[in-house]
Write an enzyme that holds these catalytic residues in place. Structure first.
Site, PDB file in Angstrom:
ATOM      1  CG  ASP A   7      -2.634   3.683  -2.460  1.00  0.00           C
ATOM      2  OD1 ASP A   7      -3.907   2.890  -2.360  1.00  0.00           O
ATOM      3  OD2 ASP A   7      -2.294   4.176  -1.456  1.00  0.00           O
ATOM      4  CD  GLU A   8      -5.565  -1.081  -0.378  1.00  0.00           C
ATOM      5  OE1 GLU A   8      -5.503  -2.159  -0.054  1.00  0.00           O
ATOM      6  OE2 GLU A   8      -6.366  -0.132  -0.096  1.00  0.00           O
TER       7      GLU A   8
ATOM      8  CG  ASP B 177      -1.673   1.069   1.171  1.00  0.00           C
ATOM      9  OD1 ASP B 177      -1.840   1.987   0.374  1.00  0.00           O
ATOM     10  OD2 ASP B 177      -2.683   1.087   2.042  1.00  0.00           O
TER      11      ASP B 177
HETATM   12  P1  TTP Z   1      -5.316   5.267   0.965  1.00  0.00           P
HETATM   13  O1  TTP Z   1      -4.268   4.189   0.634  1.00  0.00           O
HETATM   14  O2  TTP Z   1      -6.464   4.566   1.888  1.00  0.00           O
HETATM   15  O3  TTP Z   1      -4.519   6.336   1.527  1.00  0.00           O
HETATM   16  P2  TTP Z   1      -3.350   7.063   1.466  1.00  0.00           P
HETATM   17  O4  TTP Z   1      -2.369   6.170   0.479  1.00  0.00           O
HETATM   18  O5  TTP Z   1      -3.481   8.299   1.181  1.00  0.00           O
HETATM   19  O6  TTP Z   1      -2.627   7.088   3.090  1.00  0.00           O
HETATM   20  P3  TTP Z   1      -2.055   5.776   3.820  1.00  0.00           P
HETATM   21  O7  TTP Z   1      -0.503   6.266   3.874  1.00  0.00           O
HETATM   22  O8  TTP Z   1      -2.660   5.565   4.931  1.00  0.00           O
HETATM   23  O9  TTP Z   1      -2.059   4.656   2.710  1.00  0.00           O
HETATM   24  O10 TTP Z   1      -5.876   5.477  -0.313  1.00  0.00           O
HETATM   25  C1  TTP Z   1      -5.247   5.665  -1.624  1.00  0.00           C
HETATM   26  C2  TTP Z   1      -5.629   6.963  -2.300  1.00  0.00           C
HETATM   27  O11 TTP Z   1      -6.932   7.054  -2.663  1.00  0.00           O
HETATM   28  C3  TTP Z   1      -5.355   8.278  -1.389  1.00  0.00           C
HETATM   29  O12 TTP Z   1      -3.973   8.949  -1.564  1.00  0.00           O
HETATM   30  C4  TTP Z   1      -6.419   9.246  -1.946  1.00  0.00           C
HETATM   31  C5  TTP Z   1      -7.438   8.605  -2.550  1.00  0.00           C
HETATM   32  N1  TTP Z   1      -8.466   8.628  -1.569  1.00  0.00           N
HETATM   33  C6  TTP Z   1      -9.486   9.368  -1.567  1.00  0.00           C
HETATM   34  O13 TTP Z   1      -9.637  10.119  -2.640  1.00  0.00           O
HETATM   35  N2  TTP Z   1     -10.654   9.508  -0.654  1.00  0.00           N
HETATM   36  C7  TTP Z   1     -10.340   8.740   0.390  1.00  0.00           C
HETATM   37  O14 TTP Z   1     -11.686   8.748   1.305  1.00  0.00           O
HETATM   38  C8  TTP Z   1      -9.551   7.651   0.534  1.00  0.00           C
HETATM   39  C9  TTP Z   1      -9.501   7.044   1.942  1.00  0.00           C
HETATM   40  C10 TTP Z   1      -8.480   7.559  -0.253  1.00  0.00           C
HETATM   41 MG    MG Z   2      -2.195   4.137   0.696  1.00  0.00          MG
END
Ligand code: TTP
Ligand code: MG
Length: 355
Positions: free
Chosen positions: A109-110, A9
């Site tokens: 992003d996963e 992730d």
């Molecule tokens: P995530 O992997 O949930 O969050 P992240 O990568 O920003 O942070 P983390 O370090 O905790 O992994 O989500 C991936 C992308 O999806 C994030 O960068 C932006 C988008 N996103 C949104 O637009 N709205 C949301 O509510 C969430 C959870 C994510």
């Molecule tokens: Mg992320």
């Protein structure tokens, strides 16, 4: 050699990509925004870097709220550039793909990679991949390694940002037990509230809870799933949506049928069972596909508490679904099909029967 799953992730993905584009902002709070009304600056926060998160900013809050939290902090607010993030996401997928025996992109992003390896080698691979993403894209990520998708994902969230957590099969229970129940992926707010109200806060407590009791409130399927997760069991396969197979077989009836008795599904079921056996899979959902004499399509399905490939079980469910259908049908049936979905790997499968 074991079946090992890696979950990767990206850290604060959208905001980290923006930082890479203009390194001078990386030392400031960065907020990526999805504007519903650009002129008035309204909308929601997509994500924020970890500096902004320290001030309470996170995905989903209103932009005006983030501005308030970051007032006087020299914060940078940027509109989301989805096209850019999509391109980076694709390039990352292409980088990861060659390392995987099976590959699944779960979100922008996963990623899940299934590899056949030892835990020591898997850990080395995770480190190598992390280095490669920094070198190629300037991006950090958090990686979890475990015996299935559930554990790999929970391990990846365990330490963020830039984390690497390896949970070998013998360590699964001690990894899960001290975690809060809301760390279980996909647990809904309602389920969580119910568990809290019953004083079930840690996964260890959930694991000790009587399954029947959970089923009374949450239903048999949800309770069964939750219980399996609390034991670290997850047999779902690593595969992209287009490969998330479902098997189906359909046939045209010699004469349009108006009752269950006029339909013979034995051959269809035998075909499906042999397809499942060939690929060493079991299914959690069984369905029927029907085309009536007016050429309209109808489908029905049922989720099982336990995955199966037992022809008897499948037949019983199919007959039940057909009986329900004929009880309500107003036109004769021309074609009848059987399908199975939510396929799971049988490899090294554990089930609750063992507890
Ligand atoms: P995530 O992997 O949930 O969050 P992240 O990568 O920003 O942070 P983390 O370090 O905790 O992994 O989500 C991936 C992308 O999806 C994030 O960068 C932006 C988008 N996103 C949104 O637009 N709205 C949301 O509510 C969430 C959870 C994510
Ligand atoms: Mg992320």
């Amino acid at each position: 050699m074991e079946r090992i799953v890696l979950h990767l992730d990206l850290d604060y993905f959208f905001a980290q990509v923006e930082e890479r584009q203009r390194p001078e902002i990386a030392s400031k709070p960065v907020v990526v925004c999805i504007y519903s009304d650009v002129e008035r600056g309204r909308g929601a926060v997509s994500t924020a870097n970890y500096i902004a998160r320290k001030f309470g900013v996170h995905s989903g809050i209103a932009i005006f709220q983030a501005r308030r939290l970051l007032a006087g902090k020299n914060a940078v607010f940027l509109p989301a550039n989805h096209e850019l993030y999509g391109r980076v996401s694709l390039a990352i997928a292409e980088t990861l793909l060659p390392y995987a025996d099976a590959f699944e992109q779960a979100s922008v992003d996963e990623f899940y990679l299934e590899i056949s390896s030892s835990y020591r080698a898997a850990e080395e691979l995770a480190k190598k991949i992390k280095r490669e993403l920094v070198e190629k894209f300037g991006l950090t990520c958090s990686v979890g390694v475990g015996p299935n998708k559930l554990i790999a994902k929970m391990a990846a969230s365990f330490k963020k940002p830039d984390g690497l957590t390896v949970v070998s099969p013998v360590a699964v229970q001690s990894f899960l037990d001290p975690l809060d129940v809301d760390k279980i992926p996909g647990i809904g707010q309602k389920t969580n509230q119910y568990l809290q109200s019953k004083n079930i806060r840690k996964i260890a407590e959930l694991r000790m809870t009587d399954r029947g009791l959970l089923a009374e409130e949450l239903g048999k399927n949800a309770a069964g799933m939750l219980f399996e997760y609390a034991h670290g069991i997850d047999n779902s396969v690593v595969a992209n949506a287009e490969e998330q197979k479902q098997f189906s077989r359909i046939k045209t009836l010699k004469e349009p049928a108006e009752s269950l008795e006029a339909v013979d599904v034995e051959e269809l079921i035998a075909d499906i069972v042999s397809a499942l056996e060939q690929e060493n899979l079991v299914c959690r959902v069984i369905g029927i596909n029907i085309i009536d004499s007016g050429m309209r399509a109808h489908t029905r399905s049922k989720t099982l508490p336990q995955p199966t490939r037992d022809g008897e079980v499948i037949r019983k469910v199919v007959i039940e679904l057909l009986r329900e259908f004929f009880a309500e049908a107003s036109v004769p049936v021309r074609r009848v099909g059987v399908r199975v979905e939510r396929l799971e790997s049988r490899k090294g499968q554990k089930s609750l029967g063992e507890f």
